[in-house]
Each structure stands twice: as structure tokens, then as C-alpha cells.
Scaffold this motif. Structure first.
Motif, PDB file in Angstrom:
ATOM      1  N   TYR A  19     -12.684 -51.062 -47.236  1.00  0.00           N
ATOM      2  CA  TYR A  19     -13.299 -51.337 -45.937  1.00  0.00           C
ATOM      3  C   TYR A  19     -14.151 -52.603 -45.985  1.00  0.00           C
ATOM      4  O   TYR A  19     -14.198 -53.373 -45.012  1.00  0.00           O
ATOM      5  CB  TYR A  19     -14.157 -50.122 -45.517  1.00  0.00           C
ATOM      6  N   ARG A  21     -13.576 -55.202 -47.855  1.00  0.00           N
ATOM      7  CA  ARG A  21     -12.636 -56.332 -47.815  1.00  0.00           C
ATOM      8  C   ARG A  21     -12.158 -56.583 -46.382  1.00  0.00           C
ATOM      9  O   ARG A  21     -12.099 -57.714 -45.926  1.00  0.00           O
ATOM     10  CB  ARG A  21     -11.420 -56.020 -48.693  1.00  0.00           C
ATOM     11  N   GLN A  23     -13.546 -55.771 -43.562  1.00  0.00           N
ATOM     12  CA  GLN A  23     -14.600 -56.262 -42.670  1.00  0.00           C
ATOM     13  C   GLN A  23     -15.284 -57.512 -43.223  1.00  0.00           C
ATOM     14  O   GLN A  23     -16.233 -58.012 -42.627  1.00  0.00           O
ATOM     15  CB  GLN A  23     -15.645 -55.164 -42.471  1.00  0.00           C
ATOM     16  N   ASN A  24     -14.836 -57.929 -44.395  1.00  0.00           N
ATOM     17  CA  ASN A  24     -15.470 -59.059 -45.068  1.00  0.00           C
ATOM     18  C   ASN A  24     -16.977 -58.828 -45.224  1.00  0.00           C
ATOM     19  O   ASN A  24     -17.798 -59.698 -44.962  1.00  0.00           O
ATOM     20  CB  ASN A  24     -15.210 -60.354 -44.284  1.00  0.00           C
ATOM     21  N   SER A  25     -17.304 -57.592 -45.652  1.00  0.00           N
ATOM     22  CA  SER A  25     -18.703 -57.201 -45.783  1.00  0.00           C
ATOM     23  C   SER A  25     -19.124 -57.251 -47.254  1.00  0.00           C
ATOM     24  O   SER A  25     -18.642 -56.469 -48.076  1.00  0.00           O
ATOM     25  CB  SER A  25     -18.881 -55.784 -45.222  1.00  0.00           C
ATOM     26  N   LEU A  26     -20.027 -58.171 -47.571  1.00  0.00           N
ATOM     27  CA  LEU A  26     -20.478 -58.285 -48.959  1.00  0.00           C
ATOM     28  C   LEU A  26     -21.282 -57.065 -49.424  1.00  0.00           C
ATOM     29  O   LEU A  26     -21.096 -56.617 -50.551  1.00  0.00           O
ATOM     30  CB  LEU A  26     -21.297 -59.566 -49.130  1.00  0.00           C
ATOM     31  N   LEU A  28     -20.991 -53.919 -48.661  1.00  0.00           N
ATOM     32  CA  LEU A  28     -20.091 -52.817 -49.002  1.00  0.00           C
ATOM     33  C   LEU A  28     -19.365 -53.075 -50.316  1.00  0.00           C
ATOM     34  O   LEU A  28     -19.178 -52.177 -51.126  1.00  0.00           O
ATOM     35  CB  LEU A  28     -19.067 -52.605 -47.875  1.00  0.00           C
ATOM     36  N   GLN A  29     -18.976 -54.316 -50.537  1.00  0.00           N
ATOM     37  CA  GLN A  29     -18.303 -54.640 -51.796  1.00  0.00           C
ATOM     38  C   GLN A  29     -19.276 -54.534 -52.967  1.00  0.00           C
ATOM     39  O   GLN A  29     -18.898 -54.146 -54.072  1.00  0.00           O
ATOM     40  CB  GLN A  29     -17.706 -56.041 -51.711  1.00  0.00           C
TER      41      GLN A  29
ATOM     42  N   LYS B   4     -17.968 -49.621 -36.217  1.00  0.00           N
ATOM     43  CA  LYS B   4     -18.066 -49.887 -37.654  1.00  0.00           C
ATOM     44  C   LYS B   4     -19.179 -49.047 -38.293  1.00  0.00           C
ATOM     45  O   LYS B   4     -18.978 -48.378 -39.314  1.00  0.00           O
ATOM     46  CB  LYS B   4     -18.340 -51.374 -37.864  1.00  0.00           C
ATOM     47  N   TYR B   7     -18.375 -45.380 -38.423  1.00  0.00           N
ATOM     48  CA  TYR B   7     -17.398 -45.097 -39.460  1.00  0.00           C
ATOM     49  C   TYR B   7     -18.090 -44.967 -40.821  1.00  0.00           C
ATOM     50  O   TYR B   7     -17.831 -44.040 -41.605  1.00  0.00           O
ATOM     51  CB  TYR B   7     -16.357 -46.223 -39.489  1.00  0.00           C
ATOM     52  N   LEU B 219     -16.386 -57.145 -59.378  1.00  0.00           N
ATOM     53  CA  LEU B 219     -16.764 -57.033 -57.961  1.00  0.00           C
ATOM     54  C   LEU B 219     -18.172 -57.565 -57.726  1.00  0.00           C
ATOM     55  O   LEU B 219     -18.432 -58.261 -56.738  1.00  0.00           O
ATOM     56  CB  LEU B 219     -16.677 -55.575 -57.507  1.00  0.00           C
ATOM     57  N   THR B 223     -19.073 -60.721 -55.466  1.00  0.00           N
ATOM     58  CA  THR B 223     -19.978 -60.574 -54.333  1.00  0.00           C
ATOM     59  C   THR B 223     -21.086 -61.622 -54.375  1.00  0.00           C
ATOM     60  O   THR B 223     -21.427 -62.236 -53.355  1.00  0.00           O
ATOM     61  CB  THR B 223     -20.605 -59.172 -54.337  1.00  0.00           C
ATOM     62  N   ARG B 230     -21.595 -68.395 -48.865  1.00  0.00           N
ATOM     63  CA  ARG B 230     -21.940 -68.277 -47.451  1.00  0.00           C
ATOM     64  C   ARG B 230     -23.214 -69.038 -47.127  1.00  0.00           C
ATOM     65  O   ARG B 230     -23.400 -69.543 -46.039  1.00  0.00           O
ATOM     66  CB  ARG B 230     -22.118 -66.800 -47.081  1.00  0.00           C
TER      67      ARG B 230
END
Lengths: 56, 231
Positions: A19, A21, A23-26, A28-29, B4, B7, B219, B223, B230
Motif C-alpha cells: 500500500y 508503494r 500510494q507512494n507513502s514513505l 508506510l514503507q 486512504k 483503509y 526498505l 525510504t 523529496r
């Protein structure tokens, strides 16, 4: 108990990864990475409490 | 609340629902015993479960197989059992010393534990780390069966045990004796190596552990790099 934690945490980690990946959410990753490390430590320390001589 | 966030909340809720009941259902026998100087020593194994009153007064007979090796190697160890907050009371701490003579007599270190009196923590120490040198200790020599019941009495109820266990425990109970001896100071800083009992042949698990650890590490790195890009 340990195998159950392993299962639940694995599912949650994979969810966070997929998820995150999508949503491109750092964050969560990041959570996913931390969870994987926790799972690996759990595995290493407890061996899922499987006695000697048993195999998966 | 957008889709979102909803969820994510549902997933976290599902995780809690799946995890919490199992954390609350603490097993009576311990998962593992931690030696202060050597880390995890052993898993406790259940040798008999008394289900006369299922889920109400469940009792388990637990052994510390791996601890026998620990005792054999190090001659004397102290087992500290913490029983927390029984019936709202103060937590109780019981200390017993087990020596090599006890193990060589052929018995396992066996405990009868009930649901209400299950120890919250069991720690085995090298000798004298907690009470200090020169303190008197109660050493279990021939007793193979010790009850962690609330009143800390030696337990003699053999009801419900299968024959082989009954014989085993009866023999142990018949020759109960406790000797109190004072130890002279010993080298408390000695170190020794023990391996978790579960590490025996589970190479697959440990390969998996290393694999997952590397994935987690990658990971995290990815990140951090993503975050810096960014910015």
C-alpha cells in the motif's frame, strides 16, 4: 504464539509495503521496513519456538 | 476522513483484534528463560496438561530441559520466579538455587503451574548476582517437582496425572528434602556460552530471518533516500 505473531506481523508488513508503494507513502514503507526487522529478530531469537528436530 | 486514512485505520484495527487476544492469553508454561549472563537458554516444555476444568483451572507441568544443561555446565544457578499481582496482591518473587548434584540425580527441573499463579517472569542468574555474596540460599537437592502455587507450599496433589508421571512425581515427592547451605563467594563474573534450544537444526528459519532482516534494512535505506530526494 510466536508463529502467530510472525504471521500477523508479516501480513501487516506486506500490506504496509504494497500500500505504501501504491500510494507512494514513505511513512508506510518505513513502518514496513521496521516491521520486517522486528520479524527477523523475533525469528532469530525464538525460532518460532519450534523444538529441536522439528522441521517446517 | 478520506478513503486512504479509513483503509489504514481498518487494517490497524484488524491487526489489534488479531493480536491482542493472543497476547492476553498468556501461556502458562514460559516461552523461554533468560539467563542474565548468557541470554536465552531454553524453551519450557509442557510435560502434562491437566484439563480437569478446561479453561478455568488449567494446570501445566513444565520442565526446563535446557536449564539442566546450564546447571551441569555451571554447577549452581539461581532461578528467580516473579509472580505478579496475584488477586490484586503484591508481586511475589521466589528464588531457588539448583545445583549440579540435583541434575545429576536424574531429575528434570519441573514446575506445576496453574493459570492464576503463572509466573510473569522467570530469570536464571549466575550465582549471587541479586542477593549478594554470602547470603544463605535454599538449595533444592533431591526435589524434582516444585509448585509455584500462591501459598508457595510444596505441592503433593497427584490427581489427574497419567501413570508414568504419577510414578515419577510420587518418587520425587517421597524423597523430599531441602538443605540450606551457605555458599562461599564465587566468581560471579564468569561467562559462558549457551545456545537457544530452538537453534538446533532450524537453519531454514534463520535463513528466513536473515532474508527478512536484509529486506527490512533495504526498505529503510530506500525510504531515507526517498525522503532526502523529496526535500
Amino acid at each position: 504464539m510466536m508463529w502467530y505473531l510472525f504471521l500477523v506481523l508479516s501480513i501487516f508488513a506486506v500490506f504496509c509495503l504494497v500500500y505504501g508503494r501504491k500510494q507512494n507513502s514513505l511513512p508506510l514503507q518505513l513502518i514496513s521496513g521496521i516491521l520486517f526487522i522486528i520479524i527477523s529478530i523475533n525469528l532469530f531469537l525464538t525460532g518460532l519456538d519450534i523444538p529441536i528436530g522439528w522441521s517446517l | 476522513m478520506n478513503t486512504k486514512n479509513r483503509y489504514i485505520l481498518v487494517m490497524i484495527g484488524a491487526l489489534l483484534i488479531l493480536t491482542l487476544p493472543n497476547i492476553c492469553a498468556v501461556p502458562i508454561c514460559w516461552d523461554r528463560v533468560i539467563c542474565e549472563s548468557s541470554g536465552v537458554v531454553s524453551n519450557g516444555s509442557i510435560i502434562y496438561i491437566d484439563y480437569t476444568s478446561p479453561y478455568l483451572a488449567k494446570e501445566e507441568y513444565c520442565t526446563l530441559d535446557g536449564l539442566n544443561a546450564e546447571v551441569s555446565a555451571n554447577r549452581v544457578i539461581e532461578i528467580v520466579i516473579h509472580q505478579g499481582q496475584y488477586q490484586g496482591g503484591d508481586s511475589d518473587i521466589k528464588r531457588v538455587l539448583v545445583d549440579n548434584e540435583f541434575v545429576q540425580s536424574g531429575g528434570n527441573i519441573a514446575f506445576k503451574l496453574s493459570k492464576d499463579t503463572s509466573p510473569t517472569t522467570i530469570i536464571c542468574n549466575d550465582i549471587f548476582p541479586s542477593a549478594g555474596p554470602g547470603s544463605g540460599y535454599e538449595v533444592i537437592r533431591s526435589l524434582k517437582y516444585w509448585s509455584a502455587s500462591y501459598d508457595q507450599q510444596w505441592f503433593a496433589n497427584s490427581g489427574g496425572l497419567p501413570d508414568y508421571s504419577y510414578t515419577q512425581f510420587k518418587y520425587a515427592l517421597d524423597e523430599n528434602s531441602q538443605n540450606t547451605i551457605d555458599f562461599v563467594d564465587t566468581n560471579i563474573s564468569k561467562s559462558y556460552n549457551n545456545y537457544p534450544a530452538t537453534m538446533g537444526g532450524n537453519w531454514l528459519i534463520f535463513t528466513l530471518a536473515i532474508f527478512l532482516f536484509i529486506i527490512g534494512l533495504l526498505l529503510l535505506i530506500q525510504t531515507v533516500i526517498g525522503y532526502m530526494q523529496r526535500r
